[in-house]
Design a protein around this motif. Structure first.
Motif, short mmCIF file in Angstrom:
data_model
loop_
_atom_site.label_atom_id
_atom_site.label_comp_id
_atom_site.label_asym_id
_atom_site.label_seq_id
_atom_site.Cartn_x
_atom_site.Cartn_y
_atom_site.Cartn_z
N PRO A 1 0.75 -1.17 0.02
CA PRO A 1 -0.11 0.04 0.02
C PRO A 1 0.81 1.23 0.15
N LEU A 2 0.35 2.34 -0.40
CA LEU A 2 0.74 3.85 -0.49
C LEU A 2 0.21 4.66 0.46
N VAL A 3 0.89 5.37 1.40
CA VAL A 3 0.29 6.43 2.21
C VAL A 3 0.87 7.68 1.74
N LEU A 4 -0.16 8.71 1.25
CA LEU A 4 0.22 10.06 1.10
C LEU A 4 0.25 10.83 2.16
N ALA A 5 1.41 11.38 2.54
CA ALA A 5 1.80 12.13 3.84
C ALA A 5 1.91 13.30 3.80
N GLY A 6 0.90 14.38 3.97
CA GLY A 6 0.98 15.70 3.86
C GLY A 6 2.00 16.12 5.06
N HIS A 7 2.66 17.12 4.83
CA HIS A 7 3.37 17.99 6.10
C HIS A 7 2.35 19.01 6.44
N PRO A 8 2.51 19.50 7.83
CA PRO A 8 1.69 20.63 8.45
C PRO A 8 2.31 21.79 7.82
N GLY A 9 1.63 22.91 7.87
CA GLY A 9 1.85 24.30 7.45
C GLY A 9 3.27 24.87 8.36
N GLY A 10 4.19 25.59 7.49
CA GLY A 10 5.26 25.94 8.12
C GLY A 10 6.41 24.87 8.11
N LEU A 11 6.18 23.66 7.82
CA LEU A 11 7.23 22.65 7.65
C LEU A 11 7.16 22.23 6.28
N ASP A 12 7.97 21.11 5.96
CA ASP A 12 8.00 20.63 4.69
C ASP A 12 8.23 19.26 4.75
N TYR B 1 -5.90 31.04 4.21
CA TYR B 1 -4.72 30.96 3.46
C TYR B 1 -4.59 29.24 3.06
N CYS B 2 -5.02 28.49 4.01
CA CYS B 2 -5.03 27.02 3.75
C CYS B 2 -5.87 26.78 2.61
N GLY C 1 -2.96 13.58 6.99
CA GLY C 1 -2.38 14.99 7.08
C GLY C 1 -3.21 15.83 8.23
N MET C 2 -2.61 16.54 8.98
CA MET C 2 -2.98 17.38 9.98
C MET C 2 -2.92 18.78 9.50
N SER C 3 -3.75 19.48 10.10
CA SER C 3 -3.58 21.37 9.97
C SER C 3 -3.54 21.50 8.56
N LEU C 4 -2.79 22.15 8.02
CA LEU C 4 -2.59 22.48 6.59
C LEU C 4 -2.73 21.36 5.62
N ALA C 5 -2.03 20.14 6.16
CA ALA C 5 -2.11 18.98 5.26
C ALA C 5 -3.23 18.27 5.48
N GLY C 6 -4.30 18.47 6.44
CA GLY C 6 -5.79 18.43 6.46
C GLY C 6 -6.55 19.06 5.64
N ALA C 7 -6.33 20.38 5.40
CA ALA C 7 -6.74 21.17 4.62
C ALA C 7 -6.91 21.20 3.23
N ILE C 8 -5.71 20.26 2.70
CA ILE C 8 -5.54 20.00 1.63
C ILE C 8 -6.03 18.59 1.42
N ALA D 1 -8.63 7.73 5.28
CA ALA D 1 -7.79 8.84 5.40
C ALA D 1 -8.04 9.30 7.14
N ARG D 2 -6.83 9.98 7.35
CA ARG D 2 -6.68 10.44 8.57
C ARG D 2 -6.35 11.97 8.82
N PHE D 3 -7.25 12.77 9.43
CA PHE D 3 -7.17 14.20 9.45
C PHE D 3 -7.19 14.66 10.95
N GLY D 4 -6.81 15.97 10.68
CA GLY D 4 -7.07 16.63 12.30
C GLY D 4 -6.35 18.15 12.31
N TRP D 5 -6.58 18.67 13.41
CA TRP D 5 -6.12 20.03 13.58
C TRP D 5 -6.69 21.12 12.57
N LEU D 6 -7.88 21.07 12.42
CA LEU D 6 -8.26 21.87 11.11
C LEU D 6 -9.02 23.28 11.50
N SER D 7 -8.40 24.14 10.87
CA SER D 7 -9.02 25.64 11.26
C SER D 7 -10.43 25.79 10.31
N GLU D 8 -11.12 26.56 11.02
CA GLU D 8 -12.72 26.60 10.55
C GLU D 8 -12.61 27.13 9.26
#
Lengths: 253, 253
Positions: free
Chosen positions: A37-48, A111-112, A146-153, A167-174
């Motif tokens: 299997p393949l996991v797409l791993a988004g990074h949170p905002g401000g990181l890379d 922004y996200c 992906g959490m935060s920015l990566a969740g928003a994506i 999918a696994r998400f979290g830390w989302l701004s409204e």
């Protein structure tokens, strides 16, 4: 997809790549059967894509579950240039956060949402390119984390991308666009909600969780502020191992 | 403690017992090392110690984790007589539920609090008696698991009983005494919150979860009504195996 480096350590092959103007990295098991299997791993905002915690989680998915993990830098992150509009947004939400302004969350969410609009087609091109690799193949199960920015994506991505099946998400701004996208999503969802996040009211986390159309979903809530993920096992339901399967022949965790 | 029957099937020894006027059952591994942890398993209201789902969960703890599991009938449940006051309470909350009255939750919570006052010393006597058994021993780690009525009993029990070192609760009707007891509790907590429970507002679940003084706590929320626990793995963090340890020499799950 053009590979720019290949290294190997502790059972993990790391290949960096470019895909048009997107920079990314693919982590794979050094040995193991085809069809992992393949996991797409988004990074949170401000990181890379190479942030230490992000890399550590990817290595763990490769070595424990035998998965491939791919990560790309979000627009304006890692080696990628930030647009003048993004620069203004970032300056604005940093000022709002420093001042403790209640508008912080909404500026960040706008922004996200803008970054997500650009990132969704980049992730889709990345999926196309990774599935075309001979050592991966067109039919592997795919998850997004992906959490935060990566969740928003990830939420608008999962809403339009049927190849993502968990999918696994979290830390989302409204942001209203997240609620609309969540209503399109029916795959299994795991959602992380820190209860003491001063920047994101918990009420939106519950509202967004309710919005997912998935029958198989669970919200894990815990004490702590933004981006403080407990790593002591209390959130670990083996989510991707259960939903994507385990690569045949890998050792059990 | 007086054993009244002993049977064995599928690797599980089941011994029913009486302790004064309390009726109970102890499930143990047919083979395994001494010192295996003990789980106190409360049954939800309206059921008893031998309810099928309750027994199935106990068997799973014995065979997968190598634990001992003990369960006692709550006052007025199983073979135990119901007091005239309990009869009135049960009639009253059944009527309130049938009528869709908003007072339902409070009547149920008052009833649960009254049962809990009587059940807490019964559980403490049960712990004393089980730990005195030669095949268990005085120093095994102890966890408590109970939803609904069994949570209303378990929270005040865990607040006064230092031998309990990890607990799993859920489905609690709103009662101030639960908030006060939760503030006394510092052990690891796992809390289950069904989000579509028409009888219990989710706001109280969050308020109660916030009240636990434990640093190591997690709330798992999921779609579904009262007493509908997902059994597909999405809530399974191996809570007791992580906190009580695994009996030495048992096979891994």
């Amino acid at each position: 997809m053009h590979f720019t480096s290949e290294t190997s350590s502790n059972g993990v092959i790391e290949r960096t790549f470019t895909l048009d103007d997107v920079t990314g990295v693919l982590w794979s098991p050094e040995s193991g059967p085809a069809g992992a299997p393949l996991v797409l791993a988004g990074h949170p905002g401000g990181l890379d894509k190479k942030a230490p915690g992000h890399v550590a989680r990817a290595h763990s998915s490769v070595t424990i579950d035998g998965f491939h993990v791919v990560s790309i830098d979000a627009p304006g992150h890692g080696g990628r240039p930030r647009s003048a509009q993004d620069e203004r947004w970032v300056a604005e939400f940093r000022r709002a956060r420093a001042e403790g302004s209640p508008s912080f969350g909404h500026i960040l969410a706008d922004y996200c949402a803008s970054v997500a609009e650009r990132a969704v087609p980049e992730w889709q091109a990345t999926i196309d390119a990774v599935l075309a690799l001979p050592d991966i193949g067109a039919h592997v199960p795919i998850g997004y984390s992906g959490m935060s920015l990566a969740g928003a994506i990830g939420i608008p991505l999962a809403a339009v991308e049927p190849r993502i099946t968990a999918a696994r998400f979290g830390w989302l701004s409204e942001h209203d666009s997240l609620l609309a996208a969540a209503k399109q999503i029916t795959i299994p969802i795991e959602y992380l909600l820190p209860l003491d996040d001063k920047e994101i009211p918990r009420g939106f986390g519950l509202e967004l969780f309710d919005a997912f159309a998935s029958a198989d979903k669970v919200l894990h809530a815990f004490p702590g502020g933004h981006a403080q993920v407990p790593t002591d096992g209390r959130l670990d339901t083996r989510f991707f191992a259960r939903h994507l399967g385990r690569a045949v022949g890998r050792p059990a965790a």
